[in-house]
Motif scaffolding. Structure first.
Motif, PDB file in Angstrom:
ATOM      1  N   TYR A  62       0.767  -1.161  -0.433  1.00 18.62           N
ATOM      2  CA  TYR A  62      -0.516  -0.210  -0.200  1.00 18.62           C
ATOM      3  C   TYR A  62       0.659   1.250  -0.129  1.00 18.62           C
ATOM      4  O   TYR A  62       1.584   1.203   0.496  1.00 18.62           O
ATOM      5  CB  TYR A  62      -0.646  -0.134   1.017  1.00 18.62           C
ATOM      6  CG  TYR A  62      -2.017   1.209   1.054  1.00 18.62           C
ATOM      7  CD1 TYR A  62      -2.984   1.167   0.497  1.00 18.62           C
ATOM      8  CD2 TYR A  62      -1.445   2.185   1.915  1.00 18.62           C
ATOM      9  CE1 TYR A  62      -4.148   2.229   0.835  1.00 18.62           C
ATOM     10  CE2 TYR A  62      -2.237   3.411   2.015  1.00 18.62           C
ATOM     11  CZ  TYR A  62      -3.104   3.802   1.337  1.00 18.62           C
ATOM     12  OH  TYR A  62      -3.829   4.171   1.780  1.00 18.62           O
ATOM     13  N   LYS A  63       0.587   2.016  -0.650  1.00 21.92           N
ATOM     14  CA  LYS A  63       1.113   3.986  -1.180  1.00 21.92           C
ATOM     15  C   LYS A  63       0.505   4.870  -1.382  1.00 21.92           C
ATOM     16  O   LYS A  63      -0.184   4.557  -2.314  1.00 21.92           O
ATOM     17  CB  LYS A  63       2.289   3.516  -2.228  1.00 21.92           C
ATOM     18  CG  LYS A  63       3.093   2.683  -2.342  1.00 21.92           C
ATOM     19  CD  LYS A  63       4.093   1.869  -1.064  1.00 21.92           C
ATOM     20  CE  LYS A  63       5.116   1.398  -0.771  1.00 21.92           C
ATOM     21  NZ  LYS A  63       6.225   1.467   0.368  1.00 21.92           N
ATOM     22  N   ILE A  64      -0.096   5.271  -0.238  1.00 23.55           N
ATOM     23  CA  ILE A  64      -0.704   6.513  -0.356  1.00 23.55           C
ATOM     24  C   ILE A  64      -0.815   7.268  -1.329  1.00 23.55           C
ATOM     25  O   ILE A  64      -1.473   7.806  -1.831  1.00 23.55           O
ATOM     26  CB  ILE A  64      -0.496   7.094   1.045  1.00 23.55           C
ATOM     27  CG1 ILE A  64      -2.296   8.300   0.853  1.00 23.55           C
ATOM     28  CG2 ILE A  64       0.475   7.647   1.207  1.00 23.55           C
ATOM     29  CD1 ILE A  64      -3.036   8.501   2.632  1.00 23.55           C
ATOM     30  N   ASP A  65       0.390   7.519  -1.677  1.00 28.10           N
ATOM     31  CA  ASP A  65       1.104   8.708  -3.360  1.00 28.10           C
ATOM     32  C   ASP A  65       0.259   8.427  -4.175  1.00 28.10           C
ATOM     33  O   ASP A  65      -0.046   8.816  -5.214  1.00 28.10           O
ATOM     34  CB  ASP A  65       2.147   8.823  -3.019  1.00 28.10           C
ATOM     35  CG  ASP A  65       2.598   9.428  -2.320  1.00 28.10           C
ATOM     36  OD1 ASP A  65       2.417   9.983  -1.763  1.00 28.10           O
ATOM     37  OD2 ASP A  65       4.126   9.467  -1.616  1.00 28.10           O
ATOM     38  N   SER A  66      -0.198   5.901  -4.671  1.00 29.27           N
ATOM     39  CA  SER A  66      -0.718   5.479  -5.248  1.00 29.27           C
ATOM     40  C   SER A  66      -2.574   5.636  -5.603  1.00 29.27           C
ATOM     41  O   SER A  66      -3.162   5.921  -6.392  1.00 29.27           O
ATOM     42  CB  SER A  66      -0.247   4.632  -6.007  1.00 29.27           C
ATOM     43  OG  SER A  66      -0.587   3.977  -4.194  1.00 29.27           O
ATOM     44  N   VAL A  67      -2.979   6.977  -4.266  1.00 34.37           N
ATOM     45  CA  VAL A  67      -4.641   6.560  -4.676  1.00 34.37           C
ATOM     46  C   VAL A  67      -4.684   7.886  -4.385  1.00 34.37           C
ATOM     47  O   VAL A  67      -3.939   9.061  -5.074  1.00 34.37           O
ATOM     48  CB  VAL A  67      -4.633   6.420  -3.051  1.00 34.37           C
ATOM     49  CG1 VAL A  67      -6.386   6.764  -2.766  1.00 34.37           C
ATOM     50  CG2 VAL A  67      -4.246   5.332  -2.295  1.00 34.37           C
ATOM     51  N   ASP A  68      -5.894   7.935  -5.502  1.00 31.43           N
ATOM     52  CA  ASP A  68      -6.417   9.299  -6.460  1.00 31.43           C
ATOM     53  C   ASP A  68      -6.654  10.222  -5.158  1.00 31.43           C
ATOM     54  O   ASP A  68      -6.848  10.418  -3.865  1.00 31.43           O
ATOM     55  CB  ASP A  68      -8.339   8.990  -6.892  1.00 31.43           C
ATOM     56  CG  ASP A  68      -8.255   9.800  -7.422  1.00 31.43           C
ATOM     57  OD1 ASP A  68      -7.960  10.280  -8.593  1.00 31.43           O
ATOM     58  OD2 ASP A  68      -9.537  10.921  -6.564  1.00 31.43           O
ATOM     59  N   SER A  69      -5.953  10.996  -6.007  1.00 32.94           N
ATOM     60  CA  SER A  69      -5.912  12.445  -4.608  1.00 32.94           C
ATOM     61  C   SER A  69      -6.736  13.174  -4.912  1.00 32.94           C
ATOM     62  O   SER A  69      -7.496  12.950  -3.369  1.00 32.94           O
ATOM     63  CB  SER A  69      -5.237  13.914  -5.360  1.00 32.94           C
ATOM     64  OG  SER A  69      -5.239  13.904  -6.437  1.00 32.94           O
ATOM     65  N   ASN A  70      -7.870  13.054  -5.837  1.00 34.47           N
ATOM     66  CA  ASN A  70      -9.379  13.650  -5.640  1.00 34.47           C
ATOM     67  C   ASN A  70     -10.430  12.269  -3.902  1.00 34.47           C
ATOM     68  O   ASN A  70     -10.583  13.118  -3.337  1.00 34.47           O
ATOM     69  CB  ASN A  70     -10.215  13.627  -6.330  1.00 34.47           C
ATOM     70  CG  ASN A  70      -9.776  14.891  -7.946  1.00 34.47           C
ATOM     71  OD1 ASN A  70      -9.277  15.934  -6.658  1.00 34.47           O
ATOM     72  ND2 ASN A  70      -9.620  14.646  -8.594  1.00 34.47           N
ATOM     73  N   TYR A  71      -9.940  11.547  -4.256  1.00 34.93           N
ATOM     74  CA  TYR A  71     -10.335  11.226  -3.201  1.00 34.93           C
ATOM     75  C   TYR A  71      -9.683  10.776  -1.476  1.00 34.93           C
ATOM     76  O   TYR A  71     -10.861  11.482  -1.014  1.00 34.93           O
ATOM     77  CB  TYR A  71     -10.184   9.285  -3.295  1.00 34.93           C
ATOM     78  CG  TYR A  71     -10.697   8.325  -2.685  1.00 34.93           C
ATOM     79  CD1 TYR A  71     -11.791   7.419  -1.928  1.00 34.93           C
ATOM     80  CD2 TYR A  71      -9.859   7.660  -1.504  1.00 34.93           C
ATOM     81  CE1 TYR A  71     -13.146   7.398  -1.171  1.00 34.93           C
ATOM     82  CE2 TYR A  71      -9.629   6.089  -0.855  1.00 34.93           C
ATOM     83  CZ  TYR A  71     -11.514   5.944  -0.590  1.00 34.93           C
ATOM     84  OH  TYR A  71     -11.814   5.220   0.544  1.00 34.93           O
ATOM     85  N   ILE A  72      -8.807  11.597  -2.195  1.00 30.64           N
ATOM     86  CA  ILE A  72      -8.102  11.437  -0.383  1.00 30.64           C
ATOM     87  C   ILE A  72      -8.777  12.531   0.274  1.00 30.64           C
ATOM     88  O   ILE A  72      -9.122  12.938   1.579  1.00 30.64           O
ATOM     89  CB  ILE A  72      -6.699  11.439  -0.423  1.00 30.64           C
ATOM     90  CG1 ILE A  72      -5.867  10.034  -1.006  1.00 30.64           C
ATOM     91  CG2 ILE A  72      -5.483  11.865   0.520  1.00 30.64           C
ATOM     92  CD1 ILE A  72      -6.270   9.176  -0.005  1.00 30.64           C
ATOM     93  N   GLU A  73      -8.483  13.875  -0.374  1.00 38.15           N
ATOM     94  CA  GLU A  73      -9.067  15.176  -0.348  1.00 38.15           C
ATOM     95  C   GLU A  73      -9.794  15.496   0.305  1.00 38.15           C
ATOM     96  O   GLU A  73     -10.706  16.081   1.093  1.00 38.15           O
ATOM     97  CB  GLU A  73      -8.808  16.075  -1.304  1.00 38.15           C
ATOM     98  CG  GLU A  73      -7.460  16.496  -1.987  1.00 38.15           C
ATOM     99  CD  GLU A  73      -6.336  16.942  -0.693  1.00 38.15           C
ATOM    100  OE1 GLU A  73      -7.528  17.764   0.160  1.00 38.15           O
ATOM    101  OE2 GLU A  73      -5.260  16.353  -0.162  1.00 38.15           O
ATOM    102  N   GLY A  74     -11.138  14.230  -0.450  1.00 39.98           N
ATOM    103  CA  GLY A  74     -12.562  14.022  -0.061  1.00 39.98           C
ATOM    104  C   GLY A  74     -12.216  13.499   1.179  1.00 39.98           C
ATOM    105  O   GLY A  74     -14.207  13.280   2.298  1.00 39.98           O
ATOM    106  N   LEU A  75     -12.053  12.183   1.317  1.00 36.15           N
ATOM    107  CA  LEU A  75     -12.390  12.148   3.205  1.00 36.15           C
ATOM    108  C   LEU A  75     -11.259  12.982   4.187  1.00 36.15           C
ATOM    109  O   LEU A  75     -12.033  12.529   4.784  1.00 36.15           O
ATOM    110  CB  LEU A  75     -11.496  10.490   3.086  1.00 36.15           C
ATOM    111  CG  LEU A  75     -11.205   9.737   2.181  1.00 36.15           C
ATOM    112  CD1 LEU A  75     -10.367   8.323   2.350  1.00 36.15           C
ATOM    113  CD2 LEU A  75     -12.680   8.818   2.473  1.00 36.15           C
TER     114      LEU A  75
END
Length: 201
Positions: free
Chosen positions: A131-144
């Motif tokens: 798991y690498k958070i940098d590979s997660v969609d940034s819009n998804y992270i910002e929404g969370l």
């Protein structure tokens, strides 16, 4: 917390206990009612603050500027009087615990918020994790991020208790250690290890 002198935990071990047992109970007063949340808290590098976040609907998110109490529980286990060299004894419980008081402040700086979340992942994710958070969609992270309330607790007081049968004779403590080491539980083995370390100091 009631702490007899012989159960007093040294400051260095308080910090160690927080780092080894970061899942805490955070207690505060909300509109005259005591409320608590179970959540991980990380000690800052300078050991001056605790860092964490609430879910946005949690009423403790309204504790900005107020004093809170964080409780960290370490290993604990039952101590049977059958292990002693005498029948004039009663059961007890050995344990370690840390209480930290401080002033909670809501964090709004986006960079600090992101850094705190990265630190949580770094602390708990396995080193060989894919798991690498940098590979997660940034819009998804910002929404969370919109669903959480990040905070820091400026530490004002810390106290720790390690009840490891220090009020008993060395002979009895060795008997307790020997019996705990025969048990399969992780708590029992952890308490035995702490007791042995305390005896050897």
């Amino acid at each position: 917390m009631y702490i007899p002198e012989y159960f007093q935990m040294e400051t260095d071990f308080i910090y160690q206990s927080i780092e080894e047992n970061p899942f805490s109970i955070l207690v505060s007063n909300h509109q005259g009612e005591m409320i608590a949340t179970h959540l991980p808290l990380l000690l800052s590098e300078n050991k001056q603050t605790l860092v964490g976040h609430f879910a946005k609907p949690n009423p403790q998110g309204l504790s900005n500027g107020k004093e809170v109490l964080s409780i960290f529980s370490g290993p604990h286990c039952y101590i049977s009087p059958s292990w002693y060299e005498t029948e004039r004894a009663v059961p007890t419980w050995n344990f370690t615990a840390v209480h930290v008081k401080g002033i909670l402040n809501i964090v709004k700086d986006p960079l600090k918020i992101h850094e705190s979340l990265l630190n949580l992942i770094k602390r708990f994710e396995a080193k060989d994790s894919k798991y690498k958070i940098d590979s997660v969609d940034s819009n998804y992270i910002e929404g969370l991020k919109k669903g959480i309330v990040p905070f820091e607790i400026k530490i004002t007081n810390m106290e720790g208790k390690q009840k490891l049968s220090q009020n008993h004779s060395v002979e009895r403590r060795n008997l307790v250690i020997s019996n705990l080491e025969l048990l399969p539980g992780e708590n029992e083995k952890a308490i035995a290890s702490l007791m042995r370390k305390d005896l050897n100091q």
